[in-house]
Enzyme design. Structure first.
Site, PDB file in Angstrom:
ATOM      1  N   ASP A 184       0.834  -1.202   0.000  1.00  0.00           N
ATOM      2  CA  ASP A 184       0.000   0.000   0.000  1.00  0.00           C
ATOM      3  C   ASP A 184       0.871   1.255   0.000  1.00  0.00           C
ATOM      4  OD1 ASP A 184      -2.316  -1.548   0.209  1.00  0.00           O
ATOM      5  OD2 ASP A 184      -2.282  -1.495   2.403  1.00  0.00           O
ATOM      6  N   TYR A 192       5.561  -9.805   6.946  1.00  0.00           N
ATOM      7  CA  TYR A 192       5.482  -8.376   7.242  1.00  0.00           C
ATOM      8  C   TYR A 192       5.831  -8.155   8.711  1.00  0.00           C
ATOM      9  CZ  TYR A 192       2.892  -7.546   2.875  1.00  0.00           C
ATOM     10  OH  TYR A 192       2.513  -7.455   1.559  1.00  0.00           O
TER      11      TYR A 192
END
Length: 265
Positions: A71, A131
């Site tokens: 993102d 992540y």
């Protein structure tokens, strides 16, 4: 002159186009100036920056493909990517990272370059993505972590957060943690754990694939638990509800990092 993106390959057809060879790259970036990895019509993207760098080396390369599409504002420490270049491309792979970095902005770098193995595809061959979300758990903000970790001034209960994380690990319908998602929402969350530090805490996440904003929604929910605003045992009910409003808000993107990927062959 550069080429557009190649067609999406079939399930087993991961070969580069005829007359081309595939290179594997490991890329890192500070995401604050970018709309994410993916090319956007009117915003800077990491994909476009890397594509332009190949163009400056004289390569009519296809657009690079990454293991994940981050993102806007999300960072990457080690993102695998591949690029198909003409067989006539003459920059040696041993010198390619340095050559590309000479034409990349300071907030993007190629850490490593190599010839890709036969059948490699950065996205479709990837079997796990990892992540890390970083929290600056300190009474006062710190300028060196500005834009790189979410400042949380109040104390957090790490044990409660990890108890909640245990309910989320495994295969579930994660609709309650996704934003504007039109894909099927069942995913396998292989790892989710909070690792306290002296000041910077890490929430580490691993899975084959994630829904839109899923990681940020998971961290937002764990923060509610750590702040005592949500009981760990309430998490299974949130999962079963499938309602986004039941889970915690998405944390800001600047604390999120793509930290690695796995390929089984």
């Amino acid at each position: 002159m550069t080429h557009p993106s190649p067609p999406i390959p079939g399930p087993r057809d991961f070969r580069p186009p005829d007359g081309h060879r595939r290179l594997k790259l490991t890329v890192a970036w500070d995401g604050r100036a970018y709309a994410g990895w993916q090319s956007q019509p009117n915003a800077a993207s990491v994909q476009d920056a890397l594509h332009a760098a190949f163009g400056r080396l004289g390569a009519a390369a296809f657009r690079p493909v990454a293991a994940g599409r981050t993102d806007a504002g999300v960072h990457a420490e080690a993102m695998p990517a591949h690029v198909d270049v003409p067989e006539t491309f003459r920059v040696p792979v041993a010198k390619l990272a340095r050559a590309l970095n000479a034409h990349l902005p300071a907030d993007v770098a190629v850490l490593h370059a190599a010839e890709a193995r036969t059948g490699f595809h950065a996205r479709f061959s990837c079997t796990e993505r990892r992540y890390t979300y970083r929290l600056l758990c300190a009474p006062q903000r710190h300028p060196l972590w500005e834009g790189r970790a979410l400042h949380v001034p109040a104390p957090l209960d790490a044990a409660a957060m990890n108890a909640a994380a245990a309910h989320l690990t495994g295969t579930h319908d994660f609709a309650a943690f996704a934003t504007q998602e039109d894909r099927q929402t069942v995913r396998e969350l292989r790892a989710l754990a909070v690792h306290p530090g002296e000041a910077v805490w890490e929430v580490r996440v691993a899975g084959e694939s994630f829904l839109r904003h899923m990681v940020r929604g998971l961290v937002g929910t764990l923060l509610l638990v750590g702040q005592g605003r949500l009981a760990p045992d309430a998490v299974p009910d949130i999962l079963r509800s499938g309602q986004r409003a039941q889970a915690g808000a998405n944390v800001p993107p600047h604390g999120l990092y793509f930290t690695g990927a796995r390929y089984d062959r």
